[in-house]
Design an enzyme around this catalytic site. Structure first.
Site, PDB file in Angstrom:
ATOM      1  N   TRP A 100       0.775  -1.258   0.059  1.00  0.00           N
ATOM      2  CA  TRP A 100       0.329   0.187  -0.065  1.00  0.00           C
ATOM      3  C   TRP A 100       0.967   1.178  -0.121  1.00  0.00           C
ATOM      4  CZ3 TRP A 100      -4.593  -0.606  -1.754  1.00  0.00           C
ATOM      5  CH2 TRP A 100      -5.132  -2.023  -1.649  1.00  0.00           C
ATOM      6  N   ASP A 167      -1.029   6.717   6.638  1.00  0.00           N
ATOM      7  CA  ASP A 167      -1.847   5.833   6.237  1.00  0.00           C
ATOM      8  C   ASP A 167      -2.205   4.917   7.476  1.00  0.00           C
ATOM      9  OD1 ASP A 167      -3.484   3.698   5.627  1.00  0.00           O
ATOM     10  OD2 ASP A 167      -2.476   3.437   3.632  1.00  0.00           O
ATOM     11  N   LYS A 191     -11.305  -2.064   8.278  1.00  0.00           N
ATOM     12  CA  LYS A 191     -10.523  -2.921   9.087  1.00  0.00           C
ATOM     13  C   LYS A 191     -10.415  -2.630  10.742  1.00  0.00           C
ATOM     14  CE  LYS A 191      -6.980  -2.917   5.334  1.00  0.00           C
ATOM     15  NZ  LYS A 191      -7.052  -4.456   4.842  1.00  0.00           N
TER      16      LYS A 191
END
Length: 354
Positions: A100, A167, A191
């Site tokens: 990511w 992030d 999540k």
């Protein structure tokens, strides 16, 4: 049988949150209307939005510190673009610690010069890069706090001389940090916060408005701040459920309380991985994630037996990502320790049978 849900995302939510959310879908607060069918401009939903935003800042300890909380759409992937559009004027530094992070770098490079200040790609991202320097003349520094695929987590953060963007999609609200060190925090809800469909973005207002480019309205943080996070129709159910989940977390004692539970779950899981000769951890021990434990089975001949045992025990979604293989136990806030105990028992039983 109630499943032990180790899904990496969308992931487990507390049963009481699911119950309240389902009630709201049928009848929101005895209004006779579903949360899915009321106007997003109605007082009922405006109150939900404001409560969710306020709870996010309160739990992060950022009330009254110049931050705004937004609930946007497009996932963390859209934030890869928005961060660059709003902050990148000349150059930026990125820490490449996983897939990511690499995708964030790729998207930011569309707009200007982006440099990797550190990378762990050489070892398939099984550790967090260290010993890097952050140039003072960069516009911002970007990092990823937890790498879901690889099971690594930043245990500390640099004292960045420039705005730090993070992030936190897979570990936000899971551990205590000095969140005021960050200029922007973003996290997909699916999540550790709520269902898929919304992304929390926490922005320190004074870092905005410093780029010369024109920013499309939908991608401009200032527009969303000015419109109270309702520039366009928001994902009402995802925000409503996230609000309920944040209320649940506050009632449990906040981040400090849930961190203790998460540490217990992680200790139990990693102890079995290290002591059981049939399994091997993937991530470097000093960088192991509290949220995602990644491990492999040393004897592939036992794979079918192990997976049958997992199924019989009601253990779901522990297959590892294709980039790593093996297995992954995602232990988000809502996962009870009894689920971790169930997984550990199966692993121990496999050893006794081998």
């Amino acid at each position: 049988m109630k499943k032990h849900n180790f899904s990496a995302g969308p992931s487990i939510l507390p049963p009481e949150v699911l119950l309240k959310a389902s009630q709201g879908v049928v009848d929101l607060d005895n209004s006779g209307l579903s949360v899915l069918e009321i106007s997003h401009r109605s007082k009922a939903f405006v109150d939900i939005m404001e409560n969710a935003r306020a709870l996010a800042l309160e739990l992060l300890g950022l009330e009254g510190k110049g931050y705004k909380a937004l609930f946007l759409q497009g996932g963390a992937s859209t934030q890869f673009l928005m961060v660059a559009l709003n902050l990148l004027e000349k150059r930026a530094g990125y820490l490449n610690s996983g897939s990511w992070a690499a995708k964030a770098i790729k998207e930011a490079k569309i707009y200007d010069d982006v440099y990797e200040v550190g990378s762990s790609k050489d070892a398939n991202y099984n550790y967090i890069p260290k010993g890097y320097e952050i140039p003072e003349d960069y516009d911002y520094f970007h990092c990823t706090s937890n790498n879901t695929i690889y099971g690594t987590q930043m245990k500390s953060f640099p004292n960045s001389p420039i705005p730090m963007v993070c992030d936190m999609s897979s570990d936000i609200f899971s551990r205590t940090l000095d969140f005021s060190k960050f200029g922007i925090i973003y996290a997909g809800a699916q999540k550790n916060m709520g269902p898929a469909g919304t992304t929390l973005v926490v922005v320190k207002e004074d870092i905005l408005g410093k780029v010369s480019r024109k920013i499309p309205s939908m991608m401009d943080y200032k527009v969303h701040i000015d419109k109270g996070s309702m520039f366009n129709t928001p994902p009402v159910f995802a925000i409503y459920t996230t609000m309920l989940n944040l209320q649940w977390l506050k009632e449990k004692g906040g981040i400090a309380a849930i961190e203790k539970e998460n540490e217990k779950k992680a200790r139990l899981m990693y102890s079995e991985i290290d002591l059981n000769p049939l399994f091997k951890g993937f991530a470097a021990k000093e960088d192991r994630s509290l949220m995602n434990a990644t491990f492999t089975l040393e004897n592939e001949n036992l794979k079918e037996t192990f997976e049958t045992m997992l199924k019989d025990a009601g253990i779901s979604a522990v297959n590892g990502h294709r980039s790593v293989g093996g297995y992954r136990a995602s232990m988000y806030n809502a996962l009870p320790i009894d689920s971790v105990k169930a997984l550990v028992e199966v692993m121990s039983e496999l050893e006794s049978k081998a």
